[in-house]
Scaffold this motif. Structure first.
Motif, PDB file in Angstrom:
ATOM      1  N   ALA A 104       0.824  -1.198   0.000  1.00  0.00           N
ATOM      2  CA  ALA A 104       0.000   0.000   0.000  1.00  0.00           C
ATOM      3  C   ALA A 104       0.862   1.253   0.000  1.00  0.00           C
ATOM      4  O   ALA A 104       2.061   1.216   0.325  1.00  0.00           O
ATOM      5  CB  ALA A 104      -0.937   0.013   1.210  1.00  0.00           C
ATOM      6  N   VAL A 105       0.240   2.366  -0.360  1.00  0.00           N
ATOM      7  CA  VAL A 105       0.887   3.667  -0.301  1.00  0.00           C
ATOM      8  C   VAL A 105      -0.081   4.631   0.374  1.00  0.00           C
ATOM      9  O   VAL A 105      -1.306   4.543   0.186  1.00  0.00           O
ATOM     10  CB  VAL A 105       1.275   4.180  -1.708  1.00  0.00           C
ATOM     11  N   LEU A 106       0.437   5.511   1.202  1.00  0.00           N
ATOM     12  CA  LEU A 106      -0.396   6.505   1.860  1.00  0.00           C
ATOM     13  C   LEU A 106      -0.697   7.647   0.891  1.00  0.00           C
ATOM     14  O   LEU A 106       0.204   8.180   0.248  1.00  0.00           O
ATOM     15  CB  LEU A 106       0.312   7.057   3.103  1.00  0.00           C
ATOM     16  N   VAL A 107      -1.977   8.014   0.806  1.00  0.00           N
ATOM     17  CA  VAL A 107      -2.409   9.084  -0.099  1.00  0.00           C
ATOM     18  C   VAL A 107      -3.009  10.213   0.728  1.00  0.00           C
ATOM     19  O   VAL A 107      -3.981  10.007   1.475  1.00  0.00           O
ATOM     20  CB  VAL A 107      -3.444   8.579  -1.118  1.00  0.00           C
ATOM     21  N   ASN A 108      -2.408  11.384   0.626  1.00  0.00           N
ATOM     22  CA  ASN A 108      -2.975  12.581   1.259  1.00  0.00           C
ATOM     23  C   ASN A 108      -4.080  13.090   0.343  1.00  0.00           C
ATOM     24  O   ASN A 108      -3.824  13.715  -0.677  1.00  0.00           O
ATOM     25  CB  ASN A 108      -1.885  13.638   1.449  1.00  0.00           C
TER      26      ASN A 108
END
Length: 258
Positions: A104-108
């Motif tokens: 996963a990747v964190l998305v602002n």
């Protein structure tokens, strides 16, 4: 005067050095602006071409746009406190996007207004459901040193002060890519969304003006020193006694001093 001369020997080199330091800061900021503009103008590339799972974002890759496809995990969404937006101080909405391979990747996803009290949760538009393709700007993990934000204990559940990716990853059931993404666009778009995070402007003019000011102070200090030295010389010359006047004895023809 000796003390003033000694002070000048300290002050003038210091002012010159401070001017060059401010000039160097301006050049550094100008380089950041050039890199930012170039990276923002570059075509998007797949996320895994720039960032690795558990890795770090390289300095030269900051602001690059990347694409990634996955599914949002709203149950593990976080709110980042004390972030500026069009309505003043609010929160950024940080949502994991889980890819097909389980990483996963964190998305602002953007900014939302501050709730009335510190213990209340703000109104946050939910993310798009199902598979989503995201275009986002790559940003490195935050630290107290890089943000100037002091960490606090006792925050409401689901809220953080900074986007510390490694720390956040400890509470997630999947591995995270290094850094995080500032959302630029997504497909499909949700019915409502937080306010997009803007690109901050880097001001280089202030440092240039500070450099000029320090060098002007140098000229003033040297000019003041020259003025005072000339005045001291002039006053010293005026204070010297005049030589006695010479008189002539007309009877004998001899001269004498009175």
């Amino acid at each position: 005067m000796l003390a003033f001369h000694a002070l000048l020997l300290v002050v003038v080199p210091s002012f010159i050095a401070l001017g060059f330091w401010q000039y160097g800061r301006a050049e550094e900021k100008a380089a950041v602006v050039r890199q930012q503009e170039a990276n923002l103008a570059a075509d998007p590339v797949p996320l895994d071409e720039l960032v690795t799972v558990g890795g770090e974002v390289a300095g030269e890759d900051r602001w690059r746009r990347v694409t990634v496809t996955g599914t949002y995990d709203p149950d593990r969404e976080l709110l980042v406190r004390n972030r500026s937006g069009s309505g003043g101080i609010g929160m950024h909405v940080l949502t994991p996007l889980v890819t097909e391979d389980g990483t996963a990747v964190l998305v602002n996803r953007g900014w939302v207004a501050q709730p009335p009290t510190a213990t209340e949760q703000p109104e946050v538009p939910p993310p798009a459901g199902g598979q989503v393709t995201v275009v986002g700007r790559v940003q490195p993990s935050e630290t107290p040193e890089s943000t100037g934000i002091r960490l606090r204990d006792g925050l409401p559940e689901g809220q953080v002060m900074i986007i510390d990716v490694a720390d956040i990853a400890e509470d997630l059931p999947y591995d995270l890519y290094g850094g995080y993404l500032e959302l630029v666009e997504e497909d499909p778009e949700p019915a409502a969304a937080p306010e997009p995070v803007g690109v901050p402007e880097v001001n280089t003019g202030m440092n240039f003006s500070y450099a000029v000011q320090w060098w002007c102070f140098t000229v003033i200090a040297v000019g003041g020193w020259v003025f005072l030295v000339r005045r001291e010389v002039k006053e010293a010359g005026a204070a010297e006694p005049e030589p006695p006047a010479e008189t002539v004895d007309t009877a004998s023809g001899a001269s004498s001093r009175s």
